[in-house]
Design a protein around this motif. Sequence first.
Motif, PDB file in Angstrom:
ATOM      1  N   SER A   1      68.494  21.996  17.836  1.00 48.00           N
ATOM      2  CA  SER A   1      67.311  21.540  18.574  1.00 48.00           C
ATOM      3  C   SER A   1      67.683  21.090  19.980  1.00 48.00           C
ATOM      4  CB  SER A   1      66.640  20.390  17.823  1.00 48.00           C
ATOM      5  OG  SER A   1      66.172  20.809  16.565  1.00 48.00           O
ATOM      6  N   LEU A   2      68.850  20.467  20.108  1.00 46.05           N
ATOM      7  CA  LEU A   2      69.315  20.010  21.426  1.00 46.05           C
ATOM      8  C   LEU A   2      69.611  21.202  22.333  1.00 46.05           C
ATOM      9  CD1 LEU A   2      70.187  17.746  23.331  1.00 46.05           C
ATOM     10  CD2 LEU A   2      72.451  17.789  22.255  1.00 46.05           C
ATOM     11  N   VAL A   3      70.232  22.233  21.791  1.00 49.25           N
ATOM     12  CA  VAL A   3      70.513  23.433  22.586  1.00 49.25           C
ATOM     13  C   VAL A   3      69.209  24.071  23.062  1.00 49.25           C
ATOM     14  CG1 VAL A   3      71.466  25.772  22.498  1.00 49.25           C
ATOM     15  CG2 VAL A   3      72.729  23.885  21.462  1.00 49.25           C
ATOM     16  N   ILE A   4      68.216  24.116  22.186  1.00 46.88           N
ATOM     17  CA  ILE A   4      66.915  24.691  22.570  1.00 46.88           C
ATOM     18  C   ILE A   4      66.269  23.854  23.667  1.00 46.88           C
ATOM     19  CG2 ILE A   4      64.567  25.147  21.742  1.00 46.88           C
ATOM     20  CD1 ILE A   4      65.893  25.819  18.993  1.00 46.88           C
ATOM     21  N   TYR A   5      66.316  22.527  23.524  1.00 48.98           N
ATOM     22  CA  TYR A   5      65.721  21.652  24.546  1.00 48.98           C
ATOM     23  C   TYR A   5      66.434  21.824  25.888  1.00 48.98           C
ATOM     24  CZ  TYR A   5      64.954  17.561  27.397  1.00 48.98           C
ATOM     25  OH  TYR A   5      64.691  16.738  28.467  1.00 48.98           O
ATOM     26  N   MET A   6      67.755  21.836  25.885  1.00 55.71           N
ATOM     27  CA  MET A   6      68.484  21.992  27.138  1.00 55.71           C
ATOM     28  C   MET A   6      68.194  23.348  27.785  1.00 55.71           C
ATOM     29  SD  MET A   6      72.188  20.063  26.582  1.00 55.71           S
ATOM     30  CE  MET A   6      72.722  21.030  25.186  1.00 55.71           C
TER      31      MET A   6
ATOM     32  N   LEU B   1      66.499  23.961  31.414  1.00 57.42           N
ATOM     33  CA  LEU B   1      67.130  24.814  32.437  1.00 57.42           C
ATOM     34  C   LEU B   1      66.143  25.838  32.985  1.00 57.42           C
ATOM     35  CD1 LEU B   1      70.656  26.360  32.376  1.00 57.42           C
ATOM     36  CD2 LEU B   1      68.699  27.820  32.877  1.00 57.42           C
ATOM     37  N   VAL B   2      65.428  26.545  32.106  1.00 55.57           N
ATOM     38  CA  VAL B   2      64.559  27.617  32.606  1.00 55.57           C
ATOM     39  C   VAL B   2      63.347  27.049  33.338  1.00 55.57           C
ATOM     40  CG1 VAL B   2      65.295  29.206  30.783  1.00 55.57           C
ATOM     41  CG2 VAL B   2      63.225  27.846  30.453  1.00 55.57           C
ATOM     42  N   LYS B   3      62.974  25.800  33.053  1.00 52.60           N
ATOM     43  CA  LYS B   3      61.829  25.196  33.732  1.00 52.60           C
ATOM     44  C   LYS B   3      62.215  24.516  35.038  1.00 52.60           C
ATOM     45  CE  LYS B   3      58.416  26.346  31.106  1.00 52.60           C
ATOM     46  NZ  LYS B   3      57.323  27.190  31.616  1.00 52.60           N
ATOM     47  N   HIS B   4      63.370  23.890  35.080  1.00 54.00           N
ATOM     48  CA  HIS B   4      63.730  23.067  36.236  1.00 54.00           C
ATOM     49  C   HIS B   4      65.034  23.478  36.919  1.00 54.00           C
ATOM     50  CE1 HIS B   4      60.387  20.646  35.003  1.00 54.00           C
ATOM     51  NE2 HIS B   4      60.958  20.305  33.859  1.00 54.00           N
ATOM     52  N   GLY B   5      65.655  24.545  36.437  1.00 57.51           N
ATOM     53  CA  GLY B   5      66.834  25.087  37.107  1.00 57.51           C
ATOM     54  C   GLY B   5      68.136  24.569  36.539  1.00 57.51           C
ATOM     55  N   SER B   6      69.168  25.389  36.662  1.00 55.34           N
ATOM     56  CA  SER B   6      70.476  25.018  36.120  1.00 55.34           C
ATOM     57  C   SER B   6      71.072  23.827  36.858  1.00 55.34           C
ATOM     58  CB  SER B   6      71.430  26.217  36.182  1.00 55.34           C
ATOM     59  OG  SER B   6      71.572  26.681  37.510  1.00 55.34           O
ATOM     60  N   ALA B   7      70.801  23.716  38.148  1.00 55.05           N
ATOM     61  CA  ALA B   7      71.353  22.597  38.915  1.00 55.05           C
ATOM     62  C   ALA B   7      70.807  21.267  38.410  1.00 55.05           C
ATOM     63  CB  ALA B   7      71.031  22.773  40.400  1.00 55.05           C
ATOM     64  N   ALA B   8      69.496  21.225  38.120  1.00 60.08           N
ATOM     65  CA  ALA B   8      68.901  19.980  37.622  1.00 60.08           C
ATOM     66  C   ALA B   8      69.502  19.615  36.266  1.00 60.08           C
ATOM     67  CB  ALA B   8      67.392  20.143  37.497  1.00 60.08           C
ATOM     68  N   LEU B   9      69.741  20.619  35.414  1.00 59.90           N
ATOM     69  CA  LEU B   9      70.345  20.349  34.111  1.00 59.90           C
ATOM     70  C   LEU B   9      71.760  19.809  34.272  1.00 59.90           C
ATOM     71  CD1 LEU B   9      70.212  20.711  30.942  1.00 59.90           C
ATOM     72  CD2 LEU B   9      71.364  22.903  31.327  1.00 59.90           C
ATOM     73  N   VAL B  10      72.567  20.511  35.069  1.00 62.28           N
ATOM     74  CA  VAL B  10      73.967  20.123  35.238  1.00 62.28           C
ATOM     75  C   VAL B  10      74.069  18.740  35.873  1.00 62.28           C
ATOM     76  CG1 VAL B  10      76.115  20.705  36.413  1.00 62.28           C
ATOM     77  CG2 VAL B  10      74.755  22.519  35.361  1.00 62.28           C
TER      78      VAL B  10
ATOM     79  N   PRO C   1      79.284  26.320  19.899  1.00 63.53           N
ATOM     80  CA  PRO C   1      79.365  26.536  18.442  1.00 63.53           C
ATOM     81  C   PRO C   1      78.014  26.786  17.777  1.00 63.53           C
ATOM     82  CG  PRO C   1      80.630  24.587  19.105  1.00 63.53           C
ATOM     83  CD  PRO C   1      79.808  24.988  20.279  1.00 63.53           C
ATOM     84  N   ASN C   2      76.939  26.196  18.316  1.00 62.60           N
ATOM     85  CA  ASN C   2      75.634  26.289  17.660  1.00 62.60           C
ATOM     86  C   ASN C   2      74.743  27.390  18.216  1.00 62.60           C
ATOM     87  OD1 ASN C   2      75.463  23.905  15.668  1.00 62.60           O
ATOM     88  ND2 ASN C   2      76.233  22.942  17.537  1.00 62.60           N
ATOM     89  N   LEU C   3      75.132  27.986  19.336  1.00 64.57           N
ATOM     90  CA  LEU C   3      74.290  28.993  19.971  1.00 64.57           C
ATOM     91  C   LEU C   3      74.032  30.178  19.048  1.00 64.57           C
ATOM     92  CD1 LEU C   3      72.826  29.876  22.543  1.00 64.57           C
ATOM     93  CD2 LEU C   3      74.974  30.921  23.318  1.00 64.57           C
ATOM     94  N   LYS C   4      75.062  30.620  18.354  1.00 64.67           N
ATOM     95  CA  LYS C   4      74.912  31.797  17.500  1.00 64.67           C
ATOM     96  C   LYS C   4      74.118  31.506  16.224  1.00 64.67           C
ATOM     97  CE  LYS C   4      79.550  30.926  15.688  1.00 64.67           C
ATOM     98  NZ  LYS C   4      80.944  31.425  15.698  1.00 64.67           N
ATOM     99  N   LEU C   5      73.811  30.223  15.983  1.00 68.85           N
ATOM    100  CA  LEU C   5      73.047  29.839  14.798  1.00 68.85           C
ATOM    101  C   LEU C   5      71.555  29.713  15.068  1.00 68.85           C
ATOM    102  CD1 LEU C   5      75.411  27.033  13.419  1.00 68.85           C
ATOM    103  CD2 LEU C   5      75.391  29.471  12.831  1.00 68.85           C
TER     104      LEU C   5
ATOM    105  N   THR D   1      67.271  30.569  24.481  1.00 68.36           N
ATOM    106  CA  THR D   1      68.651  30.088  24.579  1.00 68.36           C
ATOM    107  C   THR D   1      69.574  31.160  25.149  1.00 68.36           C
ATOM    108  OG1 THR D   1      68.895  30.640  22.222  1.00 68.36           O
ATOM    109  CG2 THR D   1      68.439  28.347  22.775  1.00 68.36           C
ATOM    110  N   SER D   2      69.292  32.430  24.882  1.00 62.63           N
ATOM    111  CA  SER D   2      70.094  33.516  25.465  1.00 62.63           C
ATOM    112  C   SER D   2      69.959  33.515  26.991  1.00 62.63           C
ATOM    113  CB  SER D   2      69.642  34.863  24.914  1.00 62.63           C
ATOM    114  OG  SER D   2      69.834  34.956  23.532  1.00 62.63           O
ATOM    115  N   VAL D   3      68.715  33.463  27.474  1.00 58.14           N
ATOM    116  CA  VAL D   3      68.482  33.476  28.920  1.00 58.14           C
ATOM    117  C   VAL D   3      69.135  32.266  29.577  1.00 58.14           C
ATOM    118  CG1 VAL D   3      66.700  33.286  30.704  1.00 58.14           C
ATOM    119  CG2 VAL D   3      66.379  34.848  28.769  1.00 58.14           C
ATOM    120  N   ALA D   4      68.977  31.091  28.961  1.00 55.95           N
ATOM    121  CA  ALA D   4      69.572  29.881  29.532  1.00 55.95           C
ATOM    122  C   ALA D   4      71.094  29.988  29.577  1.00 55.95           C
ATOM    123  CB  ALA D   4      69.141  28.662  28.724  1.00 55.95           C
ATOM    124  N   SER D   5      71.684  30.519  28.518  1.00 53.90           N
ATOM    125  CA  SER D   5      73.146  30.665  28.474  1.00 53.90           C
ATOM    126  C   SER D   5      73.629  31.648  29.538  1.00 53.90           C
ATOM    127  CB  SER D   5      73.581  31.136  27.083  1.00 53.90           C
ATOM    128  OG  SER D   5      73.199  30.197  26.098  1.00 53.90           O
ATOM    129  N   ILE D   6      72.897  32.737  29.708  1.00 52.31           N
ATOM    130  CA  ILE D   6      73.267  33.728  30.728  1.00 52.31           C
ATOM    131  C   ILE D   6      73.197  33.108  32.125  1.00 52.31           C
ATOM    132  CG2 ILE D   6      72.571  35.921  31.791  1.00 52.31           C
ATOM    133  CD1 ILE D   6      71.512  36.687  28.916  1.00 52.31           C
TER     134      ILE D   6
END
Length: 953
Positions: free
Chosen positions: A772-777, A781-790, A811-815, A825-830
């Motif tokens: 759930s945390l990976v999905i939220y992050m 990212l896709v709403k406010h940009g990678s810089a804001a997340l980082v 570890p949890n991305l593939k789950l 999550t794929s788009v955010a990771s890319i």
Amino acid sequence: MEWNPETLQTLSQCFLQSLSPSPEPRRRAESFLADAADKPNYGLVVLRLVAEASVDEHIRHAAAVNFKNHLKARWAPAPPNPRTTGVAAAAPTLPPIADSEKEQIKGLIVGLMLCCGPKIQSQLSEALVVIGKHDFPKAWPALLPELVSNLSNATDYASINGILGTANSIFKKFRYQFKTNDLLLDLKYCLDGFAEPLLQVFLRTAVQIDSIGASELPEYFEDHMKEWMNEFLKYLGGVYPALEQSGGDGLMVVDELRSAVCENITLYMEKNEEEFQGYLKDFVPVVCTLLVGASASSSRERLVITAIKFLTTVSTSVHHTLFASNEVLQQFCQNIVIPNVRVRDEDEELFDMNYVEFIRRDIEGSDLDTRRRIACELLKGIATHYREQVTNMVGLQINNKLASFAMNPAVNWKDKDCAIYLVVSLATKKAGGSSVSTDLVDVESFFGSVIVPELKSRDVNGFPMLKAGSLKFFTMFRTQLSKQVAIQLLPDVVRFIAAESNVVHSYAASCIEKLLLVKEEGGRPRYTSSDVAPFLEMLMNNLFNAFKFPESEENPYVMKCIMRVLGVAEISAEVARPCVNGLAFILNEVCKNPKNPIFNHYLFEAVACLVRRACEREISLLRTFEESLFPVIQIILTNDVTEFWPYAFQLLAQLVELCRPPINPTYMQVFQLLLVPDSWKRSANTPALVRLLQAYLKKVPHELNREGRLSQVLGIFNTLVSSPSTEDLGFYVLNTVVENLGYDVISPYVGHIWSALFTRLQTHRTVKFAKSLVIYMSLFLVKHGSAALVDSINAIQPNLLVTILEQFWIPNLKLIAGAVESKLTSVASIRLLCESPDLLNPSASVLWGKMLDSTLTLVSRPEEDRVEEEPEMPDIGENVSYTATFVHLHNAGKKDEDPVKEIKNVKEFLVTSLAKLASLSPGKYPSIINQSLEQANQEALLQLCGMYSCTIV
């Protein structure tokens, strides 16, 4: 809690009020008892109330039921399961009964159970089973000696039967549990103490009750089997004129004895066939003879059922050759099956006087222990090895019955009913679907010649059992009948919804409801709105008028049909207005005393379906729905109709999502209620409240800028996410906030959000929370940009993002499961791979490679290959009772929206982004890819590059 006259008076009054038909005093009493149950010695005090002979028996019975349920919940409460989700997990763990109180209860319950009347004794027996399940024998060594002592000293049969019934309740667990060394040791302990007294009681009396059914035949019973079987045969074949011809209950007493014998020999057949087979040749003819005589009588229900069960068990075993001859099969068919399938006076009475129970037995699969059903089960058992003979004989019987009906329909209608019942009950359900087949008749021919004349009858009230059987046949074989045939008969079925018989109009409604579910090959619905349109007005009128029949005011079959029709038909304003008025009227009525949870669920589903379908076509109808539904929702909330709160909040969420500016002030009043912490105290309301809050956040996000409302919403999130049982709901709230509010609005709170999430991650880490945390992050990212997340994460602690990526994200991305979630999550990771300075730093090349490897696994492999099914999924059905629980409304559900809909193809996005990144630093990334990626992922990446003509240089 202390036992004194005041306590006796208070509890007696509460239990009396808990039986009240009026909801208000009943709720007050239930609330008081629920609070009192948390006090020490509550169970002991209630048990002592049950023992008070001076108290009214209805009160004592209610107390006994409460005592039993108290023990079920608190004798050995299950610890919370961190993997459990939803409402079942949200329920608080109840404090267990103290050991000192348990010992006192165990000291009292056996003696009390033996001296109570049958109703109370039944409840205390179930309570004793609860204790025995956890404590017997190791933690309750005094129980067996107490039972043996009582059995040895008992002089009257009532006491003996009570003791044996108690023992039977305790020993039943040996029938069903898996065989283990501990189980066998416990069984040996029971046999050593109880087998000898049991045999002595059996041999000196003519009373037989259920024996101990074990995993395998104990040595003592095997050594003494001849004594048991000789007595069993004597009781089955013996005649007792003094009892059987006494004119009182004598025959019933003898039949109870014979029924118990049949149950025992069935148990021997099922579990100890090898040891028992030598006695079969004696028992089978005796049971058959007994059955022929009993089948002719309508009052010998239990004996007929238990005897047929025994024969059915034999028919499916290796000893089926006992039934091989045509003479035996003919006797079974003519003298046992047909008499028990034929409608009896008792069936007609049940049909007329208790339609709910009739339907429950007839079409809901709970009629296995009725004579009609069990007789057909015997035929099915014999047909396992002698299908052709059974088919021919039953087919002949069907033709004979139909010929008899044709000679005098008015007098011989039961023969036609018998023929229809045989075809329906002996039909075979095809694997993996709802369709059935039969070898007895040609379905279309039988339908046309036998069923259609009944459905075409102009008198919907004549011969109602025949009409019900015909409607049942139509429903059962609906997939085999062509659409053309069914469509022609649908107006006739609609007419039967106006029949006075509760069963007939229920079956007619059920027939239409199930017809509308039929699918063609490929999943396309067979019946569409155009098929329903010609008779839609008459159909809806008849359905709503059916609620005016006595006993059908809350008919679940009719309401389910309304729901299904609204899901298929074109809902114009002319249809919508009378429907919403009719549904709102019914809602008002059921709010006065909610008592039928199934009916109420279909009622709310029908309302939600009507709102959804009508507003899809004509949004201006929303105002009509608001005018009709707001007063009802207000009644639910202000009158504290807690059973309906979850439904009301889901309906409100649906209405909020549909409304257009300016927003109706009533919605904003509810929004204020939504932010009050007290509204969230009832766990059953929480999922529906979250659903409603999401609707508000999406529809009126600007309202959060006023009067500190965003702080209140985030407080709700913080409370939900802190508990494993509601953490997913907390993320729903948080995701909606991030998705609908600008970064300038939420930025003052972002640090607090991360702190709450990371603290929870440290204190109670679970796979579910991490995903759930990976999905939220990713959404952040896709709403406010990678810089804001980082930057916002690293502001909590320098380089914290790298730790989060390494320990949780990768570890949890593939789950990650779910199409929308996987894409997000794929788009955010890319984007992190190609945009984040923390990952693009040369020192982070190993981390970058791991991130790409996990991303490729997510993108290139099917979900079933990546995600393991989580074990220990709870069966929520075992814990559901009619209290305020959350039940999801399918028609008021929130639609999943794609937050990255601008990206059409994730695989293409991955390789084009990597190619672009690699072109900025030629030669850097191929070596990282070769060193970090699994071989399968290297091959997948190479294939994707070729597919989209991209090169990573």
